[in-house]
Write an enzyme that holds these catalytic residues in place. Structure first.
Site, PDB file in Angstrom:
ATOM      1  N   ASP A  47      -0.642  -0.803  -1.176  1.00  0.00           N
ATOM      2  CA  ASP A  47      -1.082  -2.019  -0.488  1.00  0.00           C
ATOM      3  C   ASP A  47      -2.194  -1.732   0.527  1.00  0.00           C
ATOM      4  O   ASP A  47      -2.381  -0.595   0.949  1.00  0.00           O
ATOM      5  CB  ASP A  47       0.085  -2.624   0.319  1.00  0.00           C
ATOM      6  CG  ASP A  47       1.190  -3.191  -0.559  1.00  0.00           C
ATOM      7  OD1 ASP A  47       1.165  -2.963  -1.776  1.00  0.00           O
ATOM      8  OD2 ASP A  47       2.084  -3.855   0.007  1.00  0.00           O
ATOM      9  N   HIS A 202       0.793   2.793   0.876  1.00  0.00           N
ATOM     10  CA  HIS A 202      -0.467   2.208   1.372  1.00  0.00           C
ATOM     11  C   HIS A 202      -1.589   3.221   1.160  1.00  0.00           C
ATOM     12  O   HIS A 202      -1.507   4.334   1.697  1.00  0.00           O
ATOM     13  CB  HIS A 202      -0.330   1.857   2.856  1.00  0.00           C
ATOM     14  CG  HIS A 202       0.801   0.898   3.130  1.00  0.00           C
ATOM     15  ND1 HIS A 202       2.101   1.314   3.199  1.00  0.00           N
ATOM     16  CD2 HIS A 202       0.806  -0.446   3.294  1.00  0.00           C
ATOM     17  CE1 HIS A 202       2.884   0.253   3.421  1.00  0.00           C
ATOM     18  NE2 HIS A 202       2.127  -0.829   3.475  1.00  0.00           N
TER      19      HIS A 202
HETATM   20 ZN   LIG Z   1       0.297  -4.819   3.728  1.00  0.00          ZN
END
Ligand SMILES: [Zn+2]
Ligand SMILES: *[C@@H]1O[C@H](CO)[C@@H](O)[C@H](O)[C@H]1NC(C)=O
Length: 240
Positions: A47, A202
């Site tokens: 993400d 991430h």
């Molecule tokens: Zn996020």
């Protein structure tokens, strides 16, 4: 004559449907909030990008033969509107066969927005992706995992399957590999026959891109999981 024109149009839309959708994936969505992949399958997800570590991560995933899913933002670490580099990273991921999914335009907490603002967060990113890679994603992960029923309904209405995660590596916390992998051992340690996994990372952290991703791939392979994109977890087309 009008009927014939309608017939032609119908043929055309069926033809584009067939060519844009791999045979094992169908164009439909799953309502509600999804948290896991089908049994025996693991989806590696990233993400908050694109960012400066994404490109090297994509190279590395390609070298290892893994298809991952990137839940991208329009304006978070980098701004898709004026940053060619950011656009190129998304193009590169898409062209390599990774799935591009939505994480909203500005990484907003959707629960705090009006219906209209939620729609704008989604459509603005769609429009940018349309310009960059020519597709609109069919999967979205709401920032912070926040999607109250009102928001989930709007996202479903806009054509999205809403996806959370089953394993949170917490790679935003300590950047310590052993802490991160501990979260994996806890969630994926038991038999893969009965469960699947969707792992949250991430690609905006160096340690995630250069160390954690590799370690997760080794672990999931060792446990016998098959790697899937998020779309494949649900046998749904990635784009609409
Ligand atoms: Zn996020
Ligand atoms: C997503 O998962 C997190 C962590 O389990 C949870 O706090 C959150 O409520 C979930 N979101 C939704 C919309 O179910």
């Amino acid at each position: 004559m009008i009927a014939f024109a309608q017939y032609l149009l119908a043929c055309l839309s069926i033809a584009s449907y067939v060519s844009a959708t791999p045979l094992h994936l169908t164009k439909r969505l799953t309502r509600g909030v999804q948290t896991n992949c089908k049994a025996g399958h693991f989806a590696l997800t990233f993400d908050d990008g694109p960012y400066k570590y994404s490109s090297r991560l994509i190279d590395h995933l390609n070298e290892r033969g893994i298809k991952a899913t990137f839940f991208v933002n329009g304006n978070n670490f980098w701004d898709l509107d004026d940053d060619i580099q950011a656009q190129n990273v998304i193009k590169k991921a898409y062209d390599s066969g990774h799935q591009i999914a939505s994480h909203t335009w500005s990484h907003a907490n959707l629960d705090e927005l009006s219906n209209r603002q939620v729609e704008n967060e989604v459509v603005r990113l769609e429009d940018a992706l349309m310009r960059i890679i020519g597709v609109r994603p069919s999967f979205i992960r709401p920032p912070y995992g926040n999607s109250e029923d009102r928001v989930t309904h709007i996202l479903n209405r806009l054509g999205y399957t809403v996806v959370n995660w089953s394993v949170d590596s917490k790679d935003y916390e300590t950047h310590s590999l052993s802490d991160e992998m501990h979260n994996y051992h806890r969630e994926l340690g038991s038999s893969h026959d009965s469960k699947g996994g969707i792992g949250l990372q991430h690609d905006v952290y160096k340690q995630t891109a250069e160390e954690l991703a590799d370690s997760i791939i080794d672990y999931a392979r060792e446990r016998g999981f098959k790697f899937s994109t998020v779309a494949e977890c649900f046998n749904e087309a990635p784009y609409h």
